[in-house]
Design a protein around this motif. Sequence first.
Motif, PDB file in Angstrom:
ATOM      1  N   SER A   4      13.626  -1.373  66.750  1.00 37.13           N
ATOM      2  CA  SER A   4      13.177  -1.759  65.377  1.00 37.13           C
ATOM      3  C   SER A   4      13.976  -1.176  64.359  1.00 37.13           C
ATOM      4  N   LYS A   5      15.210  -1.577  64.213  1.00 37.51           N
ATOM      5  CA  LYS A   5      16.049  -1.099  63.178  1.00 37.51           C
ATOM      6  C   LYS A   5      15.863  -1.378  62.006  1.00 37.51           C
ATOM      7  N   LYS A   6      15.709  -0.827  60.957  1.00 37.32           N
ATOM      8  CA  LYS A   6      15.629  -1.123  59.705  1.00 37.32           C
ATOM      9  C   LYS A   6      16.558  -2.263  59.489  1.00 37.32           C
ATOM     10  N   LYS A   7      16.289  -3.443  58.812  1.00 34.32           N
ATOM     11  CA  LYS A   7      17.128  -4.389  58.646  1.00 34.32           C
ATOM     12  C   LYS A   7      17.681  -4.317  57.037  1.00 34.32           C
TER      13      LYS A   7
ATOM     14  N   GLU B 154      22.526  17.586  80.076  1.00 32.52           N
ATOM     15  CA  GLU B 154      21.145  16.890  79.958  1.00 32.52           C
ATOM     16  C   GLU B 154      21.095  15.757  78.974  1.00 32.52           C
ATOM     17  N   TYR B 155      21.354  14.709  79.420  1.00 28.23           N
ATOM     18  CA  TYR B 155      21.856  13.640  78.356  1.00 28.23           C
ATOM     19  C   TYR B 155      20.583  12.986  77.815  1.00 28.23           C
ATOM     20  N   ASN B 156      19.549  13.024  78.762  1.00 29.86           N
ATOM     21  CA  ASN B 156      18.119  12.438  78.703  1.00 29.86           C
ATOM     22  C   ASN B 156      17.412  13.505  77.411  1.00 29.86           C
ATOM     23  N   PHE B 157      17.593  14.520  77.655  1.00 26.94           N
ATOM     24  CA  PHE B 157      16.954  15.228  76.645  1.00 26.94           C
ATOM     25  C   PHE B 157      17.524  15.200  75.332  1.00 26.94           C
ATOM     26  N   VAL B 158      18.805  15.009  75.091  1.00 25.72           N
ATOM     27  CA  VAL B 158      19.615  14.633  73.805  1.00 25.72           C
ATOM     28  C   VAL B 158      19.214  13.459  73.482  1.00 25.72           C
ATOM     29  N   PHE B 159      18.971  12.329  74.085  1.00 27.10           N
ATOM     30  CA  PHE B 159      18.429  11.113  74.035  1.00 27.10           C
ATOM     31  C   PHE B 159      17.049  10.998  73.310  1.00 27.10           C
ATOM     32  N   ASP B 160      16.297  11.858  73.993  1.00 26.34           N
ATOM     33  CA  ASP B 160      14.639  11.760  73.746  1.00 26.34           C
ATOM     34  C   ASP B 160      14.521  12.411  72.346  1.00 26.34           C
ATOM     35  N   GLU B 161      15.190  13.403  72.132  1.00 31.17           N
ATOM     36  CA  GLU B 161      15.020  14.145  70.742  1.00 31.17           C
ATOM     37  C   GLU B 161      15.517  13.216  69.616  1.00 31.17           C
ATOM     38  N   ILE B 162      16.529  12.484  69.889  1.00 20.78           N
ATOM     39  CA  ILE B 162      16.844  11.685  68.719  1.00 20.78           C
ATOM     40  C   ILE B 162      15.944  10.362  68.607  1.00 20.78           C
ATOM     41  N   ALA B 163      15.476   9.839  69.789  1.00 27.54           N
ATOM     42  CA  ALA B 163      14.391   8.804  69.623  1.00 27.54           C
ATOM     43  C   ALA B 163      13.125   9.169  69.200  1.00 27.54           C
ATOM     44  N   LYS B 164      12.893  10.460  69.215  1.00 24.32           N
ATOM     45  CA  LYS B 164      11.487  11.161  68.652  1.00 24.32           C
ATOM     46  C   LYS B 164      11.611  11.175  67.198  1.00 24.32           C
ATOM     47  N   ILE B 165      12.810  11.769  66.822  1.00 26.02           N
ATOM     48  CA  ILE B 165      12.915  11.907  65.482  1.00 26.02           C
ATOM     49  C   ILE B 165      13.098  10.509  64.595  1.00 26.02           C
ATOM     50  N   LYS B 166      13.720   9.569  65.269  1.00 28.85           N
ATOM     51  CA  LYS B 166      13.968   8.298  64.708  1.00 28.85           C
ATOM     52  C   LYS B 166      12.313   7.622  64.600  1.00 28.85           C
ATOM     53  N   GLU B 167      11.553   8.064  65.479  1.00 28.45           N
ATOM     54  CA  GLU B 167      10.333   7.548  65.381  1.00 28.45           C
ATOM     55  C   GLU B 167       9.579   8.068  64.138  1.00 28.45           C
ATOM     56  N   LEU B 168       9.748   9.328  64.003  1.00 26.81           N
ATOM     57  CA  LEU B 168       9.176  10.074  62.807  1.00 26.81           C
ATOM     58  C   LEU B 168       9.498   9.195  61.415  1.00 26.81           C
ATOM     59  N   LYS B 176      20.642   9.495  60.256  1.00 27.82           N
ATOM     60  CA  LYS B 176      22.105   9.906  60.620  1.00 27.82           C
ATOM     61  C   LYS B 176      22.100  10.913  61.813  1.00 27.82           C
ATOM     62  N   VAL B 177      22.628  10.757  62.714  1.00 25.22           N
ATOM     63  CA  VAL B 177      22.917  11.629  63.844  1.00 25.22           C
ATOM     64  C   VAL B 177      24.075  12.471  63.700  1.00 25.22           C
ATOM     65  N   ALA B 197      23.768   8.665  70.997  1.00 25.64           N
ATOM     66  CA  ALA B 197      23.030   8.546  69.575  1.00 25.64           C
ATOM     67  C   ALA B 197      22.720   7.257  69.155  1.00 25.64           C
ATOM     68  N   ILE B 198      23.422   6.139  69.523  1.00 20.57           N
ATOM     69  CA  ILE B 198      23.232   4.990  69.171  1.00 20.57           C
ATOM     70  C   ILE B 198      22.347   4.280  70.062  1.00 20.57           C
ATOM     71  N   TYR B 199      22.233   4.570  71.104  1.00 23.11           N
ATOM     72  CA  TYR B 199      21.004   3.713  72.025  1.00 23.11           C
ATOM     73  C   TYR B 199      19.883   4.638  71.747  1.00 23.11           C
ATOM     74  N   ALA B 200      19.599   5.585  71.267  1.00 27.22           N
ATOM     75  CA  ALA B 200      18.355   6.443  71.034  1.00 27.22           C
ATOM     76  C   ALA B 200      17.941   5.936  69.708  1.00 27.22           C
ATOM     77  N   GLY B 201      18.723   5.148  68.958  1.00 32.25           N
ATOM     78  CA  GLY B 201      18.143   4.634  67.773  1.00 32.25           C
ATOM     79  C   GLY B 201      18.932   5.184  66.486  1.00 32.25           C
ATOM     80  N   ALA B 202      19.852   5.609  66.481  1.00 31.84           N
ATOM     81  CA  ALA B 202      20.918   6.338  65.220  1.00 31.84           C
ATOM     82  C   ALA B 202      20.984   5.208  64.312  1.00 31.84           C
ATOM     83  N   ASP B 203      20.519   5.240  63.105  1.00 28.25           N
ATOM     84  CA  ASP B 203      21.013   4.100  61.853  1.00 28.25           C
ATOM     85  C   ASP B 203      22.418   4.767  61.575  1.00 28.25           C
ATOM     86  N   PHE B 204      22.966   5.834  61.581  1.00 22.87           N
ATOM     87  CA  PHE B 204      24.348   6.146  61.392  1.00 22.87           C
ATOM     88  C   PHE B 204      24.712   7.238  62.350  1.00 22.87           C
ATOM     89  N   ILE B 205      26.177   7.309  62.819  1.00 21.30           N
ATOM     90  CA  ILE B 205      26.519   8.530  63.463  1.00 21.30           C
ATOM     91  C   ILE B 205      27.285   9.188  62.730  1.00 21.30           C
TER      92      ILE B 205
END
Lengths: 490, 306, 294
Positions: A4-7, B154-168, B176-177, B197-205
């Motif tokens: 759910s990326k911000k559009k 530990e790519y999954n660890f890195v991924f999960d951290e990003i995904a969690k911050i994205k959720e917040l 931005k990651v 970073a992108i797949y974990a939900g980054a809006d920017f890298i």
Amino acid sequence: MDMSKKKIETKNISWEYAAAPESSSHIQLKEKYDHFINGKFEKPSSGKYFDAINPATEKKIASVAEGSKKDIDKAVKAARNAYDSVWSVMPASERAKYLFRIARLIQEKAREFAVIESLDGGKPIRESRDIDIPLAAAHFFYYAGWADKLDYAFPNRKPKSIGVAGQIIPWNFPLLMAAWKIAPALACGNTVVLKPAETTSLTALKLAELIQESGLPEGVVNIVTGDGKVGAEIVGHEGIDKIAFTGSTDVGKLIQKTIAQTEKKVTLELGGKAANIVFEDAPIDQAIEGIVNGIYFNQGHVCCAGSRLFVQESIKDIFIKKLQDRIETLIVGDPMDKNTDVGAINSKNQWETIQGYIELGVKEGLDIFQSSCSLPKSGYFIKPTVFTGVAQSSKLAKEEIFGPVLAVQTFRTVDEVIEKANNTPYGLSAGVWTDKGSKIFNLTSRLRAGVVWANTYNKFDPTSPFGGYKESGFGREGGLHGLSAYLKFD
Amino acid sequence: MNLKKTITIPDFTKSPSVDQVGIIERSSRFQTRSIKNESKIQALKMVLNMIDLTTLEGKDTVGKVNQMCYKALHLHDDYPGLPTVAAVCVYPSMVAIAKEAVKGSGVKVASVSTAFPSGQAPFSTKIDDTKYALDQGADEIDMVISRGKYHQGEYNFVFDEIAKIKELCGAQARLKVILETGEIGTLDDVRRASDIAIYAGADFIKTSTGKIGSAASIPVTLTMLYAIKDYFIKTGIMVGMKPAGGISTSKLAIHYLVMVKEILGEAWLSNEWFRFGASSLANDVLLQLEKQRTGVYQSKDYISID
Amino acid sequence: MSERISVLKTYKIYIGGSFPRTESGRFYTPTNSKGKSLGNICLSSRKDFRNAVVAARKAFGDWSERTAYNRSQILYRMAEVLEGRKEQFIAELILQDSSAKQAEKEVTVAIDRLVYFAGWCDKYQQIFSSVNPVASSHFNFSAIEPSGVVAIVANQTYSLLGLVSYMAPIIAGGNTCVILASENKPLCSISFAEVLNSSDLPGGVVNILTGKRSELLNQMASHMDVNAMCYANHNWEELIQLKEGAVENLKRIKSYNYELLSSEIENPYLINDFQEVKTTWHPIEVIGAAKASY
């Protein structure tokens, strides 16, 4: 996973590059160019001249002397005389110094040469400025150093110069090809009669002026302009000991036939239909650059152009999509604009030939993709073109088009692609793209081609031997191996 | 564009390989583009509008942040019609100050977080850090990835951290990651970290923290743009790019724009999708704009520092 | 008691590792200077040549990809086997007008020449290859590779040496070949095929035909699947004929006029004449290079 990326509403931005024309105000171009014989500019014995045309504007830029048998006779006589009395008896280290001097002069006048090359031939100024002219200078510089070291190149052999070399060069890299021919010939102690291609004589004639300025002894380099008939006079001339030709395979064969009855030595650098092979494990984005550079460099007027793309079937769709996106970013148009990536087709003739192949592909029902760029209203231009789904037996996959037209085929296995890549009478060059070292070496050793680029394409260097297998010719130009074309041995 | 569509997470050990020499060759092509006249003026204004004006120092004070925010809104008032920068970028402790200073201007406030710049803190600390910045009103979060964990594979660890911050970040802030490419290693690693970073939900890298010697470069940015492009082709979703550090001249900044245009297209040429993390770039751009306007080469004395 | 009837040898041709008669069924009967018949020799046809090229092409992949060490040992093995059959060749040479002393010399030189080129098999590559210092971040090297199938018109004067001297460098370099033996002195060529056949040489690497140059030269020169030609005689008219015929597929034509009993032919340049130069480029990653100071 729920993404759910911000559009975000994207703004409609358009940012075009403004015209950035290279200035041609500093160049010195005469209205009329004569032959360069025995250190002087001489009027053609026929009294006739032909037009040098800028293919990007179809406008005349100068008149160029039309050669004939009489002119060739004079040039050969001058070359023979210079060979006997000056050049072959001069200490080799002195020959070297003249060549170094020529290299330096080309560097000093690089900008003028680049501008004239693009005006006369249609190639983008970026290429003549960054590739053709610097490489031409580098070639003279490289071979200069060989002049007094030849004994080390051929142990136990006592290399000797041959005599007078007749050199016929093509229109795709006018000055660079002149350098490829003249530099090793002179380094090895020969004198030359050179004929540039009729559509691109000007930088060779500017080189003649530069040679005059360098103080090179009269008659060591002679340049006679004209069409294929003049070339034939060189090939058939009794006073010439060695023919060096770069051009089409058909003409190469004709030359071979003509000189069969003589003891003339010959080197031929002819056509090609190179396979550029992309495996699924390749660095894809760099491979796309290599494919684009392989076929659209110099409008595809390159004998070693990667005109057959073999892409592994598993990545075909994404690869073609990305290739098309990349082609869309190519800037096609005014060769003199510093941002132009693809310039003008060299001549009307060549334009018609290429157009004929494109029409053939369309008639064969092949999928065609062309850049959506707009072309200038005058001049000879062709959009970068890709045909997909091409069969191995199609003319588009078999014949050298010498234009910006790529034929795409797919493959499944290594053995299959090697077999297809080698399934051609040509053998000049090939490209391989994969991240796996052992696969690279498997291909580079099994591809029957004189130059193999792995994870790169269309790279040239004076130290690197260039030349073909099979019908792509024989002999090498560049490097130590390029010397033997201009030497004889006991 | 169906944002709800399911996206398969790739195996990051198999991220596409990158040939460094090829990347450098392509990079040099952007740098031979000649951008003149009206294209140049347009580009310079775009650059200004894409800047994240940044101060990230131990000695940052309320006064310093206020000064910078004023500059963000008034780049050079002598030149009418100039845009503002895109955002100001500060530590979490300064978010509220900055927020107040740019209120109503449209300029965003970005906050670094997750134990910037090293990222060497317990995950709970990183969460608190981020929550604080969000509570203070941050519009954007610039997080760092755990490079140590990345190098341990530990790519999954890195991924999960990003995904969690994205959720917040939720709907409040864009994420931005920061990969800190200078510590990540080769371009192959830059590509892999970009994919994570992108797949974990980054809006920017984003390339760098600006806190180590090696900062953004055209080859590194190009590698990241290719990751963004591949993701867009696969999913139709746009991801933004922010090179940070080391871009201090207009000429170089314009070459970045050339690169973005030619790799991703004009859709990315706005501050929604492209940012420069820079502190001194703005003034060089202003010098160039004045040169274009007046035809005279300019002196730094006529452009205010802050 | 009647005298024993000796068993006469039937001379056949050598294609793909076997000894067929010419498919044409024709023969010719060369004689020595005293008028004595040398036997009924196969008059190979253009079809025989074609078949020999097919066999040579088929053998090329394997032969060119064998290790150089292996090729070297096989050439040396030929020398070993020839040494053991010396007497047979001397007798054949004497029958073909050599004196006993000349015959002995020709055979021993042939043996030594095989040893000489056997030694080159794993060395000439290092002489003719190069790493080229290009002005960009690429590793660039030129290595040589065999041209492919080579047609050899053997020297007419020396029945054995005229064949061995050219075959050896050509196969040492990984090529396969089809040899047209000396027309008037063909005996040693077929006996030499028997040496080849017991030297671990894979079938098809060397194919030997007997017959008339006037019938076969055109075919040899114009065959589109022959990559190069070696002409070891001094006949200008024939050479022109070959050069003209070779145009269509741009065959490489090399002609030689060495005095075969001397050692002047013993040089690696002869191997190199039937090689193609291949130049390979690959990028070199440059990370950290500027800082390396080892």
